[in-house]
Design an enzyme around this catalytic site. Structure first.
Site, PDB file in Angstrom:
ATOM      1  N   LEU A  30       0.843  -1.198   0.000  1.00 49.16           N
ATOM      2  CA  LEU A  30       0.000   0.000   0.000  1.00 49.16           C
ATOM      3  C   LEU A  30       0.877   1.246   0.000  1.00 49.16           C
ATOM      4  O   LEU A  30       1.671   1.460   0.914  1.00 49.16           O
ATOM      5  CB  LEU A  30      -0.905  -0.002   1.236  1.00 49.16           C
ATOM      6  CG  LEU A  30      -1.776   1.237   1.446  1.00 49.16           C
ATOM      7  CD1 LEU A  30      -2.849   1.327   0.367  1.00 49.16           C
ATOM      8  CD2 LEU A  30      -2.411   1.223   2.832  1.00 49.16           C
TER       9      LEU A  30
ATOM     10  N   HIS B 183       5.703   2.308  11.928  1.00 47.17           N
ATOM     11  CA  HIS B 183       6.282   3.537  11.401  1.00 47.17           C
ATOM     12  C   HIS B 183       5.240   4.649  11.507  1.00 47.17           C
ATOM     13  O   HIS B 183       4.040   4.411  11.367  1.00 47.17           O
ATOM     14  CB  HIS B 183       6.667   3.301   9.937  1.00 47.17           C
ATOM     15  CG  HIS B 183       7.493   4.384   9.316  1.00 47.17           C
ATOM     16  ND1 HIS B 183       6.937   5.531   8.816  1.00 47.17           N
ATOM     17  CD2 HIS B 183       8.820   4.492   9.104  1.00 47.17           C
ATOM     18  CE1 HIS B 183       7.890   6.303   8.317  1.00 47.17           C
ATOM     19  NE2 HIS B 183       9.043   5.697   8.473  1.00 47.17           N
TER      20      HIS B 183
END
Length: 343
Positions: A125, A229
């Site tokens: 993605l 992240h």
């Protein structure tokens, strides 16, 4: 307008350009022409059904039809670990106790595992930075669920998504520096690149098969186990809204969480419906809906502001054209946002 569609061979150059912006930690989108060329070729064969379902890699392109630009991508792998090993750490617990000394301790451990072999994987993605506005990211992520529910027979009951782990501003991984470097003796990006190219034999050759005690790791490494992240946090929340959850599996390099779910528990299975496309303006209260055609060989999807209820769904002539549909064709719809009465 924007449309999500099955990727085609002519998208390769644009995909390589897009991959240069991804950065470290996403092994499935490295700017390597051979690797991405093989993936696109596999994806084209997947939509054409010329390879077995477990070998398929469905890649989707978010195209801006006003300029032909590739605004983003996402993908679904039919099954992982059946042609090459698929590794994760499973977080477990070992108990040490001494009745004589009245000492009882529970120790978190990391087990090198192939437990998730055979699962369907959501991956790859990425949205171009200048398209990260409005509902684009949410739509791109959730589009894969509508594809899965339309073609459930092509996927396993368990689906997973490896989330990119926590990295410092300079791209280094605290978890890798605290653990992996001791065994691999190379930089994180080098290891990441080898894995992206499918060269994974070194993992079995160099990593210990015995449980690793988490408390032996430096604090900087312990703190990021299961953390994502910063740019991945919204993607994690979206997947959790759709019915996926964290169950104690992490990436072996950056310790990013692996989310899991069962297809039968997904919101898209519960809430999406087949309706008949009609050309015209919607009559009544409207919502943002994911609307897809039902064609595997030419899968396409738009985001439309239209009615949630009724056997028919009103779409504009432009939306029908983007879907490669006509009035009277069957389409599948799903509300973009989780409805309050469903939690």
């Amino acid at each position: 307008m924007l449309v999500i569609r099955s990727i085609v061979a002519s998208d390769l150059d644009a995909l390589i350009d897009l991959a240069t912006q991804v950065g470290g930690g996403m092994t499935t989108l490295k700017p390597d022409r051979k690797m991405l060329g093989d993936r696109v070729e596999c994806a084209v064969a997947s939509f054409a059904e010329t390879i077995p379902p477990h070998e398929r890699d469905y890649m989707f392109a978010l195209e801006d039809t006003t300029n032909g630009r590739l605004a983003g991508v996402c993908a679904i792998k039919g099954a992982v670990g059946l042609t090459e090993p698929f590794y994760n750490y499973r977080i477990g617990t070992l108990v040490h106790s001494s009745r004589e000394l009245n000492v009882f301790t529970r120790m978190e451990t990391l087990y090198l595992s192939n437990d998730l072999t055979g699962s369907t994987e959501l991956c790859s993605l990425f949205l171009q930075p200048d398209y990260r506005v409005g509902y684009n990211g949410k739509w791109l992520s959730k589009s894969r669920f509508l594809f899965i529910v339309q073609f459930q027979q092509l996927f396993t009951e368990k689906i997973i998504a490896e989330m990119r782990g926590y990295l410092l501003e300079d791209g280094t991984s605290p978890f890798y520096e605290g653990l992996g470097r001791h065994f691999f003796k190379m930089d994180f990006n080098h290891v990441d690149g080898l894995t992206a190219m499918g060269k994974k034999s070194f993992i079995a050759e160099l990593m210990p098969r015995q449980p690793l005690y988490v408390d032996y790791l430096p604090q900087s490494a312990r703190e990021v186990i299961g953390q994502v992240h910063r740019s991945t946090l919204p993607a994690r929340k979206l997947l959790e809204q759709e019915g996926m959850h964290y169950d104690g599996y992490v990436d072996i390099f950056d310790a990013g969480p692996v989310l899991q779910g069962r297809v039968s528990d997904l919101r898209s299975v519960r809430d999406s419906v087949l309706r008949v496309a009609a050309e015209g303006r919607p009559d009544g209260e409207t919502e943002c809906l994911l609307v897809s055609n039902t064609k595997l060989h030419d899968f396409r999807m738009v985001l439309a502001q239209t009615t949630i209820e009724g056997a028919q769904v009103a779409l504009s002539a432009q939306e029908l054209a983007l879907l490669h549909c006509q009035a009277g064709d069957t389409v599948r719809t799903l509300s973009l946002n989780v409805r309050k009465n469903n939690g």
